[in-house]
Design an enzyme around this catalytic site. Sequence first.
Site, PDB file in Angstrom:
ATOM      1  N   ASP A  93      -9.304  36.147  52.825  1.00 46.70           N
ATOM      2  CA  ASP A  93     -10.162  37.256  52.919  1.00 46.70           C
ATOM      3  C   ASP A  93     -11.247  37.355  54.000  1.00 46.70           C
ATOM      4  OD1 ASP A  93     -11.817  35.206  51.892  1.00 46.70           O
ATOM      5  OD2 ASP A  93     -12.566  36.246  50.319  1.00 46.70           O
ATOM      6  N   SER A  94     -11.175  36.440  55.028  1.00 46.99           N
ATOM      7  CA  SER A  94     -11.914  36.262  56.228  1.00 46.99           C
ATOM      8  C   SER A  94     -11.654  37.471  57.091  1.00 46.99           C
ATOM      9  CB  SER A  94     -11.663  35.143  56.936  1.00 46.99           C
ATOM     10  OG  SER A  94     -10.212  34.826  57.137  1.00 46.99           O
TER      11      SER A  94
ATOM     12  N   LYS B  11      -5.009  31.779  46.234  1.00 53.48           N
ATOM     13  CA  LYS B  11      -5.943  30.790  46.766  1.00 53.48           C
ATOM     14  C   LYS B  11      -7.425  31.674  45.965  1.00 53.48           C
ATOM     15  CE  LYS B  11      -8.343  29.812  50.667  1.00 53.48           C
ATOM     16  NZ  LYS B  11      -9.581  30.559  50.499  1.00 53.48           N
TER      17      LYS B  11
ATOM     18  N   GLU C 138     -11.825  30.492  45.148  1.00 49.64           N
ATOM     19  CA  GLU C 138     -12.963  29.705  45.592  1.00 49.64           C
ATOM     20  C   GLU C 138     -13.473  28.993  44.237  1.00 49.64           C
ATOM     21  OE1 GLU C 138     -15.364  31.723  48.032  1.00 49.64           O
ATOM     22  OE2 GLU C 138     -14.220  32.276  49.630  1.00 49.64           O
TER      23      GLU C 138
ATOM     24  N   ASP D 150      -5.306  35.145  49.419  1.00 47.58           N
ATOM     25  CA  ASP D 150      -6.724  34.997  49.085  1.00 47.58           C
ATOM     26  C   ASP D 150      -7.001  35.957  47.893  1.00 47.58           C
ATOM     27  OD1 ASP D 150      -8.408  32.997  49.600  1.00 47.58           O
ATOM     28  OD2 ASP D 150      -9.174  33.859  51.223  1.00 47.58           O
TER      29      ASP D 150
ATOM     30  N   GLU E 121     -13.750  23.024  52.938  1.00 47.93           N
ATOM     31  CA  GLU E 121     -14.398  23.803  54.154  1.00 47.93           C
ATOM     32  C   GLU E 121     -15.866  23.328  54.299  1.00 47.93           C
ATOM     33  OE1 GLU E 121     -13.978  28.339  54.342  1.00 47.93           O
ATOM     34  OE2 GLU E 121     -15.434  28.257  55.666  1.00 47.93           O
TER      35      GLU E 121
HETATM   36  O1  KIV Z   1     -10.444  33.479  54.230  1.00 54.59           O
HETATM   37  C1  KIV Z   1     -10.231  32.527  54.837  1.00 54.59           C
HETATM   38  O2  KIV Z   1      -9.549  32.843  55.988  1.00 54.59           O
HETATM   39  C2  KIV Z   1     -10.198  31.199  54.352  1.00 54.59           C
HETATM   40  C3  KIV Z   1     -10.041  29.972  55.527  1.00 54.59           C
HETATM   41  C4  KIV Z   1     -11.131  29.839  56.407  1.00 54.59           C
HETATM   42  C5  KIV Z   1      -9.627  28.756  54.739  1.00 54.59           C
HETATM   43  O3  KIV Z   1     -10.693  30.784  53.202  1.00 54.59           O
END
Ligand code: KIV
Length: 273
Positions: free
Chosen positions: A43-44, A112, A114, A82, A181
Amino acid sequence: MKRKSVIDIKEMKSKTPIVCLTAYTATIGRVLDEEADLLLVGDSLGMVLYDHENTLSVTLQQMINHSQAVVRSTSRACIVTDMPFGTYEESVDVAFKNAAKVMKETHCSAIKIEGGQNMFDTVKYLTGRGIPVMGHIGLQPQSVLVDGGYKIKGRNKFDWAKFIDDAKALEEAGAFSVVLEGMAEPLAAEITELVSIPTIGIGASSKCDGQILVTEDMVGLTDISPKFVKQYINIGELIKDAAVQYRKEVISREFPTKNHVYGMTPTIVKKEK
Ligand code: KIV
């Protein structure tokens, strides 16, 4: 070669370092497929592709669209998507409904989320119903507002217990791996020793079972350069140089040349009798 599964990734623990990168698009997925064991549609992308201040405004539909593109353009890497902020925290049912939608519509290998101990029930519920889960602890970007910024965790040994318990909770709940992280190096090394699932580090430790970087950070397509990023090439500069040259040639009419334009189909002239 068939696509790596979450089981293949799990079995790499303590054997071969696991190479992970982010991929948000078909173009990048295609380029990285052979080099990465695991590609994360992170989600970055909200910050990197859409210029948002943080990841909180990313939607489920955005994640699905980008994940579909990455899955379509790859055949070897394990693809993890994510779950964005607000799509899994409310209840295990909401988490399952949204995670199942992601799995069905993208055909990715896992999702994924958090969180650690606070996500125990959710991870257990999802993994118990066929959805492979990667955890994410330490610095959690979706908690940036409550944390008051992106803060490195575990610099003080008194804080370690919480993060160790988070990792153990994810392991017990059935997560196939966990991202560590932004945490002090010795803490990440300790967690890697203590859990049986692979740890994937970012700003963590070389002792983690694998490493992940945001691809755009690694290739110079973002402005940020935190300590944990190693920039292997500056593609941003290369693109800029190409654009400067292109601009010059368009203005001077050097581009396009004869080689870049189309002629006419030769006409066949019939002789009259
Ligand atoms: O969103 C993302 O890119 C991440 C990575 C930095 C692990 O969660």
